[in-house]
Design a protein around this motif. Structure first.
Motif, PDB file in Angstrom:
ATOM      1  N   ALA A  62       0.834  -1.208   0.000  1.00  0.00           N
ATOM      2  CA  ALA A  62       0.000   0.000   0.000  1.00  0.00           C
ATOM      3  C   ALA A  62       0.865   1.253   0.000  1.00  0.00           C
ATOM      4  O   ALA A  62       0.612   2.197  -0.753  1.00  0.00           O
ATOM      5  CB  ALA A  62      -0.941  -0.014   1.199  1.00  0.00           C
ATOM      6  N   ASN A  63       1.882   1.294   0.857  1.00  0.00           N
ATOM      7  CA  ASN A  63       2.743   2.473   0.923  1.00  0.00           C
ATOM      8  C   ASN A  63       3.598   2.603  -0.332  1.00  0.00           C
ATOM      9  O   ASN A  63       3.874   3.716  -0.804  1.00  0.00           O
ATOM     10  CB  ASN A  63       3.631   2.406   2.163  1.00  0.00           C
ATOM     11  N   LEU A 214      15.389  -1.890  -1.473  1.00  0.00           N
ATOM     12  CA  LEU A 214      16.565  -1.171  -1.981  1.00  0.00           C
ATOM     13  C   LEU A 214      17.208  -1.927  -3.138  1.00  0.00           C
ATOM     14  O   LEU A 214      17.589  -1.328  -4.155  1.00  0.00           O
ATOM     15  CB  LEU A 214      17.577  -0.969  -0.855  1.00  0.00           C
ATOM     16  N   SER A 215      17.337  -3.243  -2.980  1.00  0.00           N
ATOM     17  CA  SER A 215      17.936  -4.058  -4.047  1.00  0.00           C
ATOM     18  C   SER A 215      17.106  -3.987  -5.320  1.00  0.00           C
ATOM     19  O   SER A 215      17.651  -3.928  -6.436  1.00  0.00           O
ATOM     20  CB  SER A 215      18.056  -5.516  -3.582  1.00  0.00           C
ATOM     21  N   ILE A 298      11.215   4.902  -3.056  1.00  0.00           N
ATOM     22  CA  ILE A 298      11.726   3.709  -3.738  1.00  0.00           C
ATOM     23  C   ILE A 298      10.678   3.143  -4.692  1.00  0.00           C
ATOM     24  O   ILE A 298      10.988   2.734  -5.819  1.00  0.00           O
ATOM     25  CB  ILE A 298      12.162   2.652  -2.703  1.00  0.00           C
ATOM     26  N   GLY A 299       9.413   3.102  -4.247  1.00  0.00           N
ATOM     27  CA  GLY A 299       8.352   2.605  -5.116  1.00  0.00           C
ATOM     28  C   GLY A 299       8.206   3.449  -6.364  1.00  0.00           C
ATOM     29  O   GLY A 299       8.012   2.917  -7.478  1.00  0.00           O
ATOM     30  N   TRP A 315       2.431  -0.421 -10.917  1.00  0.00           N
ATOM     31  CA  TRP A 315       2.458   0.064  -9.543  1.00  0.00           C
ATOM     32  C   TRP A 315       2.262  -1.059  -8.530  1.00  0.00           C
ATOM     33  O   TRP A 315       2.707  -0.970  -7.395  1.00  0.00           O
ATOM     34  CB  TRP A 315       1.374   1.123  -9.324  1.00  0.00           C
ATOM     35  N   ASN A 316       1.588  -2.124  -8.931  1.00  0.00           N
ATOM     36  CA  ASN A 316       1.304  -3.217  -8.006  1.00  0.00           C
ATOM     37  C   ASN A 316       2.473  -4.197  -7.997  1.00  0.00           C
ATOM     38  O   ASN A 316       2.751  -4.856  -9.014  1.00  0.00           O
ATOM     39  CB  ASN A 316       0.023  -3.934  -8.421  1.00  0.00           C
TER      40      ASN A 316
END
Length: 595
Positions: A62-63, A214-215, A298-299, A315-316
Motif C-alpha cells: 500500500a505504501n 533497496l535491491s 523507492i516505489g 504500480w502493483n
C-alpha cells in the motif's frame, strides 16, 4: 440436571482465565492480565520495537503504491512527495498525541475509553474496532495470499498456469485461493507470540523487506540505465477539472493521515509496552519520517525505471514481479530474485496483519469478555473469522461493500478527538487507575455506565461526512462541489473518502484498507469540551494516591506523585475491588482513601 449443571460449571471454570494475584492480575468482568496497567516487568519495548511497529505500516504494498494515487490525480512528482513528507510529520504528531496516556499510565485503548465514554458506553468504540479488525484481517490475508502465490510460482513455475477448479459462481480462482490458504496457515503460529516478544520478527521484517526494496530499486535503475519518464512527470491536472493543485494537495495530506487512522486510534495498546517514553518517540519519529518516506520514494523510482524496461507502468508489486520472471518462464536466477522480494513483502504483510489486526483485535475482544478472552485467544478468534468473512467475496465481487467499509474509518477520528480533549484538557493528564476496573464507587460510571456527553460529540464529528459515504457508494460523477470541498478540508473539520475524489483508480482494492483520512477530530473534541463546561463532571483531575497495581517504577511514582505499592503497606486489589492491607481489610472510596 444437577450433573449437567456441575459439568457446565466445571467447563466454565476450565475455560476462564486465571491471573497471578501476586502480580495483581485479577480476572473479572472488567479486568484480566492483558487489561490491567502493565507492570515494569512486562514493558519490554525499546526504540527499535516502535521503529519496527511503524515500519510494518510502511514496508508494504500500500505504501509502495502511494505516489501513484497523487500522480494519477494529475499532481507532479514533487507535489506528491511533498504530500507524503507533510503527511508523515502529521502521523508522527497525532500518534504521539493519542498514545501518550499509554506511555504514562500503561493502559491500552480498550481501558482508555472507559474514563471518556463511561464503563458501558466504552463498548461503542470497541465494537467499531472489532468489526474493522475482523474485516481487514481477512482482506490482508487475501492480499498477502497474492504474494505467496508469486513465491509458489517461483518454486514451481507451472503453478501460474494451474487450472481453475472453481465454478463460475465462485468469484476467485484456484491460483488465488491456494495463495490465501497457505498465507493463512503460515501466519497462524505467530498468534502465540505475545507483544513482549515482537522484537525478533520486527528485526527480520525490517531488514529483509527493507534490503529487498533497496535491491529492487538498484536492479531496476541498473537495467534501465536511469530513471524512466514517470520520474519527470509534471503537473497534469485535466483542464476541465474543478480542482486546483492546492485542493488536491490538501486532500492528499488528509488521505495520508487517515491511511493510518485505525493504527493511531489504538496506539496506546502498544505504547504501554514502552520501557520509557523516549523509546516510543525515537522509534516512531524515525520510522514515520525515514521508512515511511523512503518506501514511497523507492516505489516511485522502481516503477519509473520498470516503465523504461517493460514499456508500461506497474504500480502493483505482485504484477511487476510476475512480469519480471515472465510468469514463471524466466530463468532460475530471475525466479530466485523474485522469490526473495515477494517473500519479504509477504512476511511484512503477515506481521502487519498479525500486529495491526489480529493482536489489536485480541485486545479489543478481551475488553468485551475479560473473564474468557485474553490477547492470544482474541487474536485466534479474529484470525479464524477470516474464513467466515470470505475475503474473496468482498474483494472480487462486493466492490460497494469494500468502499463503504473503507469509509467506515470516518467514525474513528471523532473518537480520537474525544480522547485528546478529555485526557489533555479536561483531566489534565490524570487518571484514577483503580476506578477503571469496577462499577461501584467509581468516577467513571457517570449515568448508568454512560458519559452521555461523549455520544452527541462523537456523532457531530462524523455527521458532516455521511454525504460523502453516499456519494462514494453511488459513484456520483458530479458530486456537489461544496460537499467535496468539505472533504478536502477534512483535516480541520472532518473526512472524505479518497475514492470520492478519484473513482477510476485501476485497482478496486488499491489502498482499500487505508483509504480514509482523519474524521471530525476537532469538531468532536471542541463539542465535547463545551458539553463538559456546561454540564461539568466533578473530580476529573483526580488520581490514585497509591500505586495499587504495582504499575510504576520508583522513579515514575515519584514523578507522578503516588506512593509506590511496596511502601504503602497494601497488598493489592482483589477481584471485588477491595484493597487488601497487611493488617486490615479496607475499601477504596471515591477518592482512593482507606475507609
Amino acid at each position: 440436571m444437577s450433573n449437567l449443571r456441575k459439568r457446565l460449571v466445571a467447563v466454565d471454570q476450565y475455560v476462564r482465565l486465571k491471573g497471578n494475584k501476586d502480580q495483581h492480575e485479577q480476572t473479572d468482568a472488567w479486568s484480566n492480565r492483558d487489561l490491567i496497567p502493565l507492570p515494569p516487568s512486562r514493558r519490554t519495548w525499546g526504540w527499535f520495537h516502535f521503529f519496527g511497529f511503524w515500519a510494518i505500516s510502511s514496508l508494504n504494498i500500500a505504501n509502495w503504491q502511494t505516489p501513484s494515487t497523487y500522480l494519477t490525480q494529475g499532481l507532479s512528482v514533487r507535489q506528491s512527495m511533498l504530500i507524503i513528507v507533510v503527511g508523515r510529520i502529521l502521523i508522527a504528531m497525532f500518534s504521539t498525541l493519542i498514545a501518550w496516556a499509554g506511555l504514562k499510565w500503561h493502559i491500552g485503548f480498550t481501558v482508555q475509553n472507559r474514563y471518556t465514554w463511561g464503563m458501558r458506553a466504552s463498548y461503542i468504540p470497541l465494537l467499531q474496532r472489532i468489526l474493522l479488525n475482523f474485516i481487514w484481517n481477512a482482506v490482508q490475508c487475501w492480499n498477502g495470499g497474492r504474494l505467496i502465490a508469486v513465491c509458489i510460482t517461483c518454486i514451481w513455475p507451472s503453478f501460474a498456469r494451474i487450472p481453475n477448479t472453481f465454478g463460475p459462481n465462485m468469484p476467485t480462482t484456484t491460483y488465488e485461493f491456494v495463495g490465501f490458504t497457505v498465507f493463512w496457515f503460515l501466519s497462524t503460529p505467530f498468534l502465540w507470540l505475545r507483544p513482549e516478544k515482537f522484537k525478533i520478527p520486527f528485526l527480520i521484517m525490517s531488514l529483509w523487506c527493507g534490503l529487498g526494496m533497496l535491491s529492487w530499486m538498484i536492479w531496476a535503475l541498473a537495467v534501465a540505465k536511469g530513471v524512466g519518464p514517470l520520474w519527470d512527470s509534471g503537473q497534469q491536472i485535466p483542464g476541465g477539472s474543478p480542482w486546483g493543485a492546492s485542493w488536491l494537495i490538501m486532500a492528499g495530506i488528509n488521505q495520508q493521515v487517515g491511511g493510518l487512522a485505525a493504527g493511531i486510534t489504538n496506539g496506546s495498546d502498544f505504547s504501554r509496552y514502552a520501557r520509557a517514553p523516549k523509546h516510543y518517540l525515537i522509534g516512531t519519529v524515525l520510522s514515520c519520517m525515514v521508512t515511511g518516506v523512503m518506501v514511497c520514494f523507492i516505489g516511485l523510482v522502481t516503477a519509473s525505471a520498470a516503465q523504461k524496461i517493460y514499456g508500461e507502468v506497474y504500480w502493483n508489486p505482485p504484477d511487476l514481479l510476475m512480469v519480471m520472471m515472465d510468469y514463471g518462464n524466466g530463468s532460475s536466477k530471475a525466479r530466485a530474485g523474485v522469490f526473495f522480494l515477494a517473500a519479504g513483502f509477504a512476511f511484512t504483510a503477515m506481521f502487519e496483519n498479525i500486529c495491526g489486526n489480529a493482536v489489536a483485535g485480541g485486545i479489543d475482544l478481551a475488553g468485551l469478555f475479560p473473564r474468557y478472552i485474553d490477547i492470544r485467544r482474541g487474536a485466534i478468534i479474529t484470525f479464524l473469522a477470516a474464513w467466515i468473512v470470505q475475503p474473496w467475496q468482498l474483494i472480487n465481487r462486493a466492490t460497494t461493500f469494500i468502499q463503504v467499509l473503507s469509509s467506515f474509518a470516518v467514525f474513528l477520528a471523532p473518537v480520537m478527538g474525544l480522547m485528546a480533549c478529555d485526557y489533555y484538557i479536561l483531566r489534565k493528564r490524570k487518571i484514577r487507575l483503580s476506578h477503571l476496573y469496577r462499577t461501584h464507587d467509581t468516577n467513571y460510571w457517570f449515568w448508568k455506565g454512560m458519559n452521555w456527553r461523549a455520544i452527541p460529540a462523537w456523532c457531530a464529528g462524523w455527521a458532516p461526512t455521511i454525504g460523502g459515504l453516499v456519494v462514494t457508494v453511488r459513484m456520483d460523477p458530479s458530486p456537489p462541489r461544496a460537499l467535496v470541498q468539505l472533504y478536502f478540508m477534512a483535516f480541520l473539520i472532518g473526512e472524505y473518502p479518497s475514492s470520492a475524489l478519484h473513482y477510476h483508480l485501476s485497482s478496486r482494492c488499491h489502498r482499500a484498507c487505508h483509504d480514509n483520512i482523519g474524521l471530525g477530530f476537532f469538531i468532536s473534541g471542541i463539542l465535547f469540551y463545551v458539553l463538559n463546561i456546561v454540564f461539568p463532571v466533578p473530580d476529573m483531575d483526580q488520581y490514585d494516591e497509591i500505586d495499587y497495581y504495582g504499575t510504576f517504577t520508583v522513579q515514575e511514582a515519584e514523578r507522578i506523585g503516588v506512593v509506590p505499592l511496596e511502601q504503602s503497606g497494601i497488598v493489592g486489589i482483589d477481584d471485588e475491588g477491595i484493597i487488601r492491607a497487611e493488617t486490615e481489610e479496607v475499601v477504596v472510596s471515591s477518592y482512593g482513601k482507606k475507609v
